[in-house]
Enzyme design. Structure first.
Site, PDB file in Angstrom:
ATOM      1  N   HIS A 165      55.575 120.759 101.873  1.00 44.98           N
ATOM      2  CA  HIS A 165      54.443 120.162 101.125  1.00 44.98           C
ATOM      3  C   HIS A 165      54.654 118.777 100.511  1.00 44.98           C
ATOM      4  CE1 HIS A 165      50.576 121.527  98.900  1.00 44.98           C
ATOM      5  NE2 HIS A 165      50.767 120.236  98.692  1.00 44.98           N
TER       6      HIS A 165
ATOM      7  N   TYR B 137      69.443 105.764  74.291  1.00 44.15           N
ATOM      8  CA  TYR B 137      68.601 104.951  75.267  1.00 44.15           C
ATOM      9  C   TYR B 137      67.332 104.678  74.602  1.00 44.15           C
ATOM     10  CZ  TYR B 137      66.359 103.210  79.573  1.00 44.15           C
ATOM     11  OH  TYR B 137      65.515 102.269  80.393  1.00 44.15           O
TER      12      TYR B 137
ATOM     13  N   HIS C 240      51.947 112.637  97.166  1.00 43.26           N
ATOM     14  CA  HIS C 240      52.502 112.651  98.315  1.00 43.26           C
ATOM     15  C   HIS C 240      53.302 111.530  98.690  1.00 43.26           C
ATOM     16  CE1 HIS C 240      49.748 115.914 100.404  1.00 43.26           C
ATOM     17  NE2 HIS C 240      49.269 115.910  99.328  1.00 43.26           N
TER      18      HIS C 240
ATOM     19  N   HIS D 198      50.936 115.847  91.285  1.00 41.59           N
ATOM     20  CA  HIS D 198      51.195 116.229  92.436  1.00 41.59           C
ATOM     21  C   HIS D 198      50.810 115.014  93.396  1.00 41.59           C
ATOM     22  CE1 HIS D 198      51.551 118.084  96.102  1.00 41.59           C
ATOM     23  NE2 HIS D 198      50.006 118.207  96.494  1.00 41.59           N
TER      24      HIS D 198
ATOM     25  N   ASP E  33      69.552 109.787  85.253  1.00 39.76           N
ATOM     26  CA  ASP E  33      68.843 109.222  84.055  1.00 39.76           C
ATOM     27  C   ASP E  33      67.469 110.291  83.795  1.00 39.76           C
ATOM     28  OD1 ASP E  33      70.368 107.303  83.402  1.00 39.76           O
ATOM     29  OD2 ASP E  33      69.275 105.823  84.365  1.00 39.76           O
TER      30      ASP E  33
END
Lengths: 243, 243, 243, 243
Positions: B181, B239, B107, B105, B130
């Site tokens: 958020h 790839y 910011h 998580h 991608d």
């Protein structure tokens, strides 16, 4: 077939691979790509070879022997244990069509924004004119068939077409934006290709901000474009130490 | 209950905690969070455990033993003296619902701007394709009751709902934007989760600038999206070095 | 003719060249120019000399002896094996017209955007007022004849004209934006010129963003502009340690 | 009069000055100010003293003994040979009116853009709510008389007025934007003040970009604002390690 170096050609490969490794590292150090995005290659025209970044490998892990070497015409592996970049067919198509010594494909932030916006990059200042003799063109979108087929080769074909349809020469227009994708940039050698990729990002950044301040601008004066490009390039150049 | 490692499970914890500490440090080094914002966790599914950043602690001060380990099902503390991140219930809800090995998580600046704008992140280029098989979705706003109640768990529920309501799979859509958020991102392991968080910020940045240049764009061609995602992921991938 | 230093003037050159080398390096370190873009010079008025960056050379390769020294009046080479910057005639024109000790020409990103947008930089905050007593002016476009002729000298003439036509003094307005090109900035010595170039980029950045938030703004209050400039400069200054 | 430390108070000064020097260096390292812009101070309320950055001095040149110490009430010099920041009267006015331990004045790029735009900074996300309990307010413009008179004190008065007129408390609103100028930020100590200044710049950045994506947004849900602020601050806090 190698025309210089030791009998088995290994010294040709060493120099070429070292050049390509350095170029790929510079692309990341300069912020022109993150993770394994982007790739740089260089050609030895005498030997008919291209060295290029391996696919999906972080550069920290690489040394020159890790750099794949492929045949310029056929793409066949010549040296190296790693699989070459998935964009190798694009690079090879460009080497076969254009007189260039090295190619850099970046995902540099602002140049990519222009490519994604499907807009050519207008020449709005002398820094642009110092490197690119006019707007940096954008390719057409590929067809569904091209995307489903030999996609990476079709990307190279579209770049070559874009230059040809505008009467542009690879030496005076060392970059094309691939629509929905990002920039391909080249030069006579890897140093010049990387410098051009950095110049492209620099002018893509200032053009973005220039239009935010003055949306209606289209181009600098054609005389100013010519003066700046020609003072750095070609027979009348007086910039730098070489002329 | 640990299924691998030494009898008392301490080696399982060591490896998991080390992985989580490195991931949290990478999040800061890559500019995806400042101060004590953001948090990374990783799960040991065999042991039924999750290691996660402690709450409100600067990473410079941490060593692996500082990383709290909690029970994946109950959230009960298993090891470590520090209180786990206040977002732990969100992480646990995701581990219970999704087949993922690590969660980040952040910011990160541009992904957060999209989340705050309450807009899904459209797929405007191949770099996006991608990594994310389509637009990165945005959650609904939480109700006043959800915010007043078990808020962090409700955030996880909203993320899971967002994927389910769009028929998305965590392996092809490794991120969701939480409205007002910021992003939650995941992967099979901590390295992949961090790489996906960096990729998300990269494409959030270029999408922002692309729309500034061309406001009406909605998406790249669906064929191009599929081609790029599939060349990196799944059975037809070509790839990288692994296939 | 040198008026200080050793009989052959070499120590005068050493100090001047060192100052210029440091200033050119600072310009790159501060992000005000990339590659070989940008150049800094300094004058020894007693000796009638100017030291300036060599043309198209990367700074890593330079030591003080590499810095060309030219005659302030004629531009004739006085010392150094390298060709001086192609912008030397612009610098010399400014030294002859303005009472300044050093000049910096950058391609700093936001100042260049204003220059390319052909807009003067309005004074929208006290940071601007601390350094520039009013809007930083923009030159007119050069004529086709000026561009085709002695272009770099014409650029200097346009800068001098721009100051004169607005009744500005080089000491209270230490920068001009050259339309379609970028900023020229000066100071009493190289340190001050570099500091002014950094201040210019800083305020060009915040003005760009200020107008994005509030497009109709034109200027801070004239009293506030005067107060801030005068508290740092001139007879009533009370900022800093020197007064 | 010092109430702690050695008989002559020198150890009180040492600790306070060290704290202030570190805070000023952090402001520059974090990119919240360049050159000599910005300043940080800290108060020893027991001793009735404030230590603050000297005016117009580069931080590289400083050691703790260089930090001026002044009387909190009168501003009279207590220790140090250098002149205190020209903004000292603003800081003192704030210390006398607000229950804060340290103050940071930055010119951080995005917060300054909001201040120059004369707009309050809306709360558009949870990162904002984690630090500021509502919009960060903007001062009124000062009158010509205030600017011509005791200008720096008037700036402090305007900040105090801005908080009071909105019923805000310095502990839940640790920043005010000064119109046409920039942010003043505070905390219980220098570490917290610097962290709040970084948080302010972070949320000023994301709010700017959020409005570019969605111009009509005004605020996050009030419940979400309260939940995030209160989980980090006050009697019901459950973020961090201290509660």
């Amino acid at each position: 077939m190698p025309t210089t170096g030791s009998p088995d050609g290994s010294h040709v490969y060493d120099e070429l691979r070292e050049q390509v490794l350095v170029a790929n590292r510079r692309v990341v150090e300069l912020g022109l790509a993150v993770l394994t995005f982007g790739n740089a290659s260089a050609a030895d025209r005498g030997a008919g070879l291209v060295a290029i970044k391996p696919s999906g490998v972080l550069l920290d892990e690489l040394h020159p022997d890790s750099i794949p070497v492929v045949d310029l015409e056929t793409g066949a592996a010549v040296a190296g244990d790693l699989r070459p970049s998935s964009d190798t067919p694009t690079h090879l198509r460009l080497y076969r069509a254009l007189d260039v010594g090295a190619i850099v494909h970046t995902h540099s932030p602002f140049a990519t924004a222009w490519a994604q916006a499907q807009r050519e990059l207008p020449c709005l200042g002398t820094t642009h004119a110092d490197h690119f003799r006019g707007p940096v063109p954008i390719t057409r979108l590929l067809s569904a068939d091209e995307i489903a087929g030999d996609y990476e080769d079709a990307t190279g074909v579209a770049i070559v077409e874009t230059l040809a349809s505008r009467g542009l020469d690879a030496s005076t227009m060392p970059a094309v934006l691939v629509a929905s994708h990002g920039p391909f940039v080249w030069g006579r050698d890897a140093d010049e290709a990387v410098a051009n990729a950095l110049a492209l990002e620099t002018v893509a950044t200032s053009a973005y901000r220039t239009l935010a301040l003055e949306a209606a601008l289209e181009s600098i004066q054609p005389e100013l474009l010519a003066r700046h490009f020609d003072r750095k390039h070609g027979p009348t150049a007086y910039y730098g130490q070489s002329a």
